[in-house]
Design a protein around this motif. Structure first.
Motif, PDB file in Angstrom:
ATOM      1  N   ALA A  24      38.768  28.111  35.445  1.00  0.00           N
ATOM      2  CA  ALA A  24      39.547  29.341  35.577  1.00  0.00           C
ATOM      3  C   ALA A  24      39.886  29.918  34.209  1.00  0.00           C
ATOM      4  O   ALA A  24      39.857  31.143  34.013  1.00  0.00           O
ATOM      5  N   ALA A  25      40.187  29.055  33.255  1.00  0.00           N
ATOM      6  CA  ALA A  25      40.519  29.522  31.906  1.00  0.00           C
ATOM      7  C   ALA A  25      39.330  30.223  31.262  1.00  0.00           C
ATOM      8  O   ALA A  25      39.494  31.242  30.567  1.00  0.00           O
ATOM      9  N   VAL A  26      38.121  29.699  31.499  1.00  0.00           N
ATOM     10  CA  VAL A  26      36.919  30.333  30.949  1.00  0.00           C
ATOM     11  C   VAL A  26      36.729  31.728  31.546  1.00  0.00           C
ATOM     12  O   VAL A  26      36.415  32.693  30.838  1.00  0.00           O
ATOM     13  N   VAL A  27      36.931  31.839  32.861  1.00  0.00           N
ATOM     14  CA  VAL A  27      36.773  33.136  33.527  1.00  0.00           C
ATOM     15  C   VAL A  27      37.802  34.124  33.005  1.00  0.00           C
ATOM     16  O   VAL A  27      37.490  35.289  32.695  1.00  0.00           O
ATOM     17  N   ARG A  28      39.043  33.700  32.896  1.00  0.00           N
ATOM     18  CA  ARG A  28      40.098  34.588  32.402  1.00  0.00           C
ATOM     19  C   ARG A  28      39.826  35.000  30.962  1.00  0.00           C
ATOM     20  O   ARG A  28      40.018  36.161  30.589  1.00  0.00           O
ATOM     21  N   ALA A  29      39.376  34.046  30.139  1.00  0.00           N
ATOM     22  CA  ALA A  29      39.113  34.340  28.732  1.00  0.00           C
ATOM     23  C   ALA A  29      37.984  35.347  28.555  1.00  0.00           C
ATOM     24  O   ALA A  29      37.920  36.055  27.543  1.00  0.00           O
ATOM     25  N   ALA A  30      37.091  35.408  29.539  1.00  0.00           N
ATOM     26  CA  ALA A  30      35.972  36.356  29.472  1.00  0.00           C
ATOM     27  C   ALA A  30      36.414  37.774  29.827  1.00  0.00           C
ATOM     28  O   ALA A  30      35.590  38.695  29.805  1.00  0.00           O
ATOM     29  N   GLY A  31      37.679  37.937  30.164  1.00  0.00           N
ATOM     30  CA  GLY A  31      38.206  39.275  30.410  1.00  0.00           C
ATOM     31  C   GLY A  31      38.261  39.704  31.855  1.00  0.00           C
ATOM     32  O   GLY A  31      38.585  40.861  32.142  1.00  0.00           O
ATOM     33  N   HIS A  32      37.961  38.802  32.778  1.00  0.00           N
ATOM     34  CA  HIS A  32      38.016  39.141  34.200  1.00  0.00           C
ATOM     35  C   HIS A  32      39.466  39.139  34.670  1.00  0.00           C
ATOM     36  O   HIS A  32      40.182  38.157  34.492  1.00  0.00           O
ATOM     37  N   GLU A  33      39.881  40.221  35.270  1.00  0.00           N
ATOM     38  CA  GLU A  33      41.278  40.356  35.671  1.00  0.00           C
ATOM     39  C   GLU A  33      41.572  39.678  36.999  1.00  0.00           C
ATOM     40  O   GLU A  33      42.712  39.290  37.262  1.00  0.00           O
ATOM     41  N   ARG A  34      40.557  39.538  37.844  1.00  0.00           N
ATOM     42  CA  ARG A  34      40.777  38.958  39.174  1.00  0.00           C
ATOM     43  C   ARG A  34      39.851  37.769  39.376  1.00  0.00           C
ATOM     44  O   ARG A  34      38.659  37.857  39.121  1.00  0.00           O
ATOM     45  N   LEU A  35      40.420  36.663  39.851  1.00  0.00           N
ATOM     46  CA  LEU A  35      39.657  35.447  40.078  1.00  0.00           C
ATOM     47  C   LEU A  35      39.713  35.092  41.556  1.00  0.00           C
ATOM     48  O   LEU A  35      40.774  34.780  42.095  1.00  0.00           O
TER      49      LEU A  35
END
Length: 230
Positions: A24-35
């Protein structure tokens, strides 16, 4: 799977939070606002427990045939579970069962199915069901049965029928021949406050691996639901 280690053997499914938090941290760090987290079968049990009580870990869940209850007799779901809770603590590596091989065989290309997957990671006969692992799963089932308090949107999908899990039959890939879909539909509302349940007619246990047209029905249902999120 580390060499010399028992596949899947954990004493608490909460251990998977380490991997999920890192992903989840990788996804958030890539700039995705919604997971939106997708979980299938055991993953469909782990994901809501991971997200429960932790605002911000995920914005929505999609659960593909989640394993929310044991597909066994009342004896296994009751007295045998109490015994496993004791045995699994003191003898976690004790083999107490095995998984049926017919569903995996029906899926794999080498044995007449559509799909090619690594049999080292997903052997047809599965891995031994060890007491410690089953204890951790049954404790997670108990938490779901008592009710979670998720406030994020959750989409739960299941086939329209279940088939025998321990024997070959001609509908292995057009029914859920691993879990009981009645259990899934019964337990789904206990996951949280905003749960949508959808049925995929002719779906396999892994709805994404269903034959057509069920596979497209599953994919369209998921994508349409995600697009409808606020």
């Amino acid at each position: 799977m580390a060499a010399g280690r028992d596949p899947n053997l954990v004493d608490d499914l909460a251990l998977y939070a380490q991997d999920l938090d890192a992903a989840a941290a990788v996804v958030r760090a890539a700039g995705h606002e919604r997971l939106v987290v997708l979980g299938h079968s055991t993953g469909g049990l782990i994901a809501p427990l991971w997200a429960n009580g932790r605002p911000g870990r995920a914005d929505a869940l999609v659960l593909n045939s989640p394993w929310l209850e044991l597909n066994e007799s009342w004896l296994m779901r009751g007295p045998a579970t109490w015994a496993i809770d004791v045995v699994g603590r003191f003898a976690p590596r004790l083999a107490v069962g095995s998984l049926g091989e017919h569903y995996g065989t029906a899926l794999h290309r080498e044995t007449g199915g559509e799909w090619d997957f690594d049999l080292a990671w997903k052997p047809h006969a599965g891995f031994p069901v060890r007491a410690g692992w089953l204890r951790s799963v049954r404790r997670a089932h108990r938490r779901v049965a008592h009710g979670l308090d998720l406030t994020i949107p959750i989409l739960v999908l299941a086939s329209d029928r279940s088939g025998p899990a321990r024997s070959w039959h001609p509908d292995l890939v057009t029914t859920d021949s691993v879990l009981d879909v009645v259990h899934i539909r019964d337990r789904a509302p206990r996951l949280g406050r905003d749960v949508t349940v959808r049925t995929v007619a002719g779906g396999a246990h892994d709805l994404a691996l269903s034959p057509q047209p069920a596979r497209d029905t599953y994919l369209v249902t998921v994508l349409d639901w995600v697009e409808s999120l606020p």
